[in-house]
Design an enzyme around this catalytic site. Structure first.
Site, mmCIF file in Angstrom:
data_model
loop_
_atom_site.group_PDB
_atom_site.id
_atom_site.type_symbol
_atom_site.label_atom_id
_atom_site.label_comp_id
_atom_site.label_asym_id
_atom_site.label_seq_id
_atom_site.Cartn_x
_atom_site.Cartn_y
_atom_site.Cartn_z
ATOM 1 C CG ASP A 30 -14.999 16.508 -39.304
ATOM 2 O OD1 ASP A 30 -15.615 15.990 -40.251
ATOM 3 O OD2 ASP A 30 -14.348 17.555 -39.437
ATOM 4 C CD GLU A 87 -19.342 24.242 -39.448
ATOM 5 O OE1 GLU A 87 -18.952 25.164 -38.705
ATOM 6 O OE2 GLU A 87 -18.610 23.317 -39.822
HETATM 7 C C1 GLC Z 1 -16.089 19.929 -41.342
HETATM 8 C C2 GLC Z 1 -17.273 18.977 -41.507
HETATM 9 C C3 GLC Z 1 -17.222 18.366 -42.880
HETATM 10 C C4 GLC Z 1 -17.216 19.470 -43.930
HETATM 11 C C5 GLC Z 1 -16.122 20.496 -43.655
HETATM 12 C C6 GLC Z 1 -16.260 21.733 -44.526
HETATM 13 O O1 GLC Z 1 -14.878 19.274 -41.417
HETATM 14 O O2 GLC Z 1 -17.266 18.007 -40.512
HETATM 15 O O3 GLC Z 1 -18.326 17.520 -43.078
HETATM 16 O O4 GLC Z 1 -17.068 18.943 -45.188
HETATM 17 O O5 GLC Z 1 -16.178 20.919 -42.326
HETATM 18 O O6 GLC Z 1 -17.519 22.314 -44.389
#
Ligand code: GLC
Length: 430
Positions: free
Chosen positions: A163, A393
């Site tokens: 992101d 995460e």
């Molecule tokens: C965030 C991450 C993305 C992922 C999402 C859900 O937006 O950057 O890569 O898919 O979270 O985990």
């Protein structure tokens, strides 16, 4: 924690985050179905329940658009804990979805599921999924590859899955945020703001959602006029690999016409990807389509060329030199950004931390390219991170501390599928 306990923990996380046919990445921060998360999660389920693994992908494709786009989020049920929700996207779909996509891992996940399944029992599933995946890949070729060179353009930083990578900092300056109006982000209600994208980043994310919505999510027009259009090195490499894996499935099913098309696309991409090579830096980088500028940044995605099956001894040598230099700077590979880059931040989203899913892709690529030492090192680092900190995460590459949401589905899945046993799939040194 010993291996057995961690195996149990990982299974518990997947079961807890299972909403019946799809899995949320994390119940609090990400309460819907996310595209590439589900593909990785299916690999975790494959270690427990192969039927449930196939189901994860089938549910994902239930959100596909008629033009082939596979959305980055499917809002199976509303949840006030997330912004921007379905009413903001306003894509008018059933089920409600976002209007952008994410890196195409699904084909590669399905190939892995197919190899782990009894072919007699799952041929029907494969036959049903194949044309849907093919349509998604065709959508990439038709809508997101304007010069027809096998590259993948993203129109929102979220499409990259990385992101707030500093690769987007310059291209995102073109996004006008002056008219976005008031809004309330929700991610910082759940997580420490110092680990999350900044307010300015979020304003830009929101402005791009408004831009797409104003065009009625007409993907052709978005692809031509969006203020943010970047060839993402990560998506491009992942798509090339996904096309190779889909080709294998096409052959399996005797889909000769599709196989020919895929073969052509693969050959184009093998040549086209050179546009992403930054000779001065010695790395593959994303490139702004509007200005033509290379990001000039070494990120974890730079190392995905091995996963894409691109072989070039000179370039590979230079990439491995970067990896070696980075390994001398951090305790755990592979940080999402070069630690010597001025924008490096060991705790802030995609500007430093390590992700288990990206490590899996990099390590698998290195293993198949014959770099077993590096592949094992990255798997071992991922193992240690999860063992020491849990299924977070992401992780700080310096201290190993868990960052972002805890009990994260794709980290649990990567434990079960890959990181748990460092001796699996070990390849002899070249
Ligand atoms: C965030 C991450 C993305 C992922 C999402 C859900 O937006 O950057 O890569 O898919 O979270 O985990």
């Amino acid at each position: 924690m010993e291996q057995v306990r961690l195996d149990e923990r990982a299974r518990e996380i997947l079961i807890r985050n299972d909403r019946g046919g799809y899995t949320v990445p994390n119940g609090r921060v990400y309460p819907f179905q996310w595209n590439w998360d589900s593909a990785f999660v299916s690999l975790g389920f494959a270690a427990m329940d192969i039927d449930r693994a196939w189901r994860e992908i089938e549910t994902l494709f239930a959100g596909q658009w008629e033009d082939g786009l596979l959305p980055h989020i499917i809002f199976w049920q509303d949840d006030a804990g997330y912004f921007p929700g379905p009413a903001v996207w306003a894509t008018g779909r059933r089920p409600p979805t976002s209007g952008i996509t994410q890196p195409p891992i699904a084909a590669s996940a399905v190939l892995a599921l197919w190899k782990a399944s009894d072919p007699q029992r799952y041929r029907g599933q494969l036959k049903q999924l194949f044309p849907k995946i093919l349509a998604w890949h065709r959508w990439f070729a038709q809508v997101r590859d304007p010069s027809g060179e096998g590259l993948a353009v993203i129109v929102h930083p979220w499409e990259s899955g990385r992101d707030n990578s500093p690769e987007w900092d310059l291209p995102a300056q073109k996004i006008d945020t002056s008219n976005i109006g008031p809004y309330e982000r929700r991610d910082t209600n759940h997580l420490d703001a110092s680990m999350r994208p900044t307010r300015l980043d979020y304003d830009r994310y929101y402005a791009l959602v408004q831009f797409g919505r104003a065009l009625g999510w007409d993907q052709k027009r978005i692809g031509q006029t969006n203020p943010f259009r970047v060839v993402d090195v990560g998506t491009t490499m992942i798509l090339l690999r996904a096309n190779r894996d889909l080709l294998e499935l096409a052959r399996e099913l005797g889909e000769t016409q599709a196989a020919e098309q895929l073969q052509q696309r693969i050959e184009k991409a093998e040549r086209g990807i050179s546009w992403l090579w930054n000779e001065q830096l010695g790395a593959y980088c994303s490139r702004d389509v509007i200005t033509g500028h290379s990001s000039g940044k070494v990120t974890s995605a730079s190392f995905l060329s091995f996963y894409a099956g691109i072989q070039n001894p000179d370039r590979d040598r230079r990439l491995l030199q970067h990896l070696e230099r980075i390994a001398g700077r951090v305790e755990y590979l592979v940080p999402s950004l070069d630690p010597e880059d001025a924008a490096f931040d060991s705790l802030r989203y995609w500007r430093g931390p390590v992700w288990a899913v990206v490590n899996f892709l990099i390590s698998s690529g290195l293993a198949s390219a014959g770099h077993a030492g590096w592949a094992d090192r990255i798997r071992g680092d991922t193992h240690r991170l999860i063992e020491q900190s849990g299924m977070y995460e992401n992780f700080c590459p310096v201290t190993g501390r868990g960052v972002g949401g805890d009990d994260f589905s794709w980290t649990a899945a990567m434990w079960l599928h890959w990181a748990r046993d460092p001796s699996r799939d070990r390849k002899p040194a070249p």
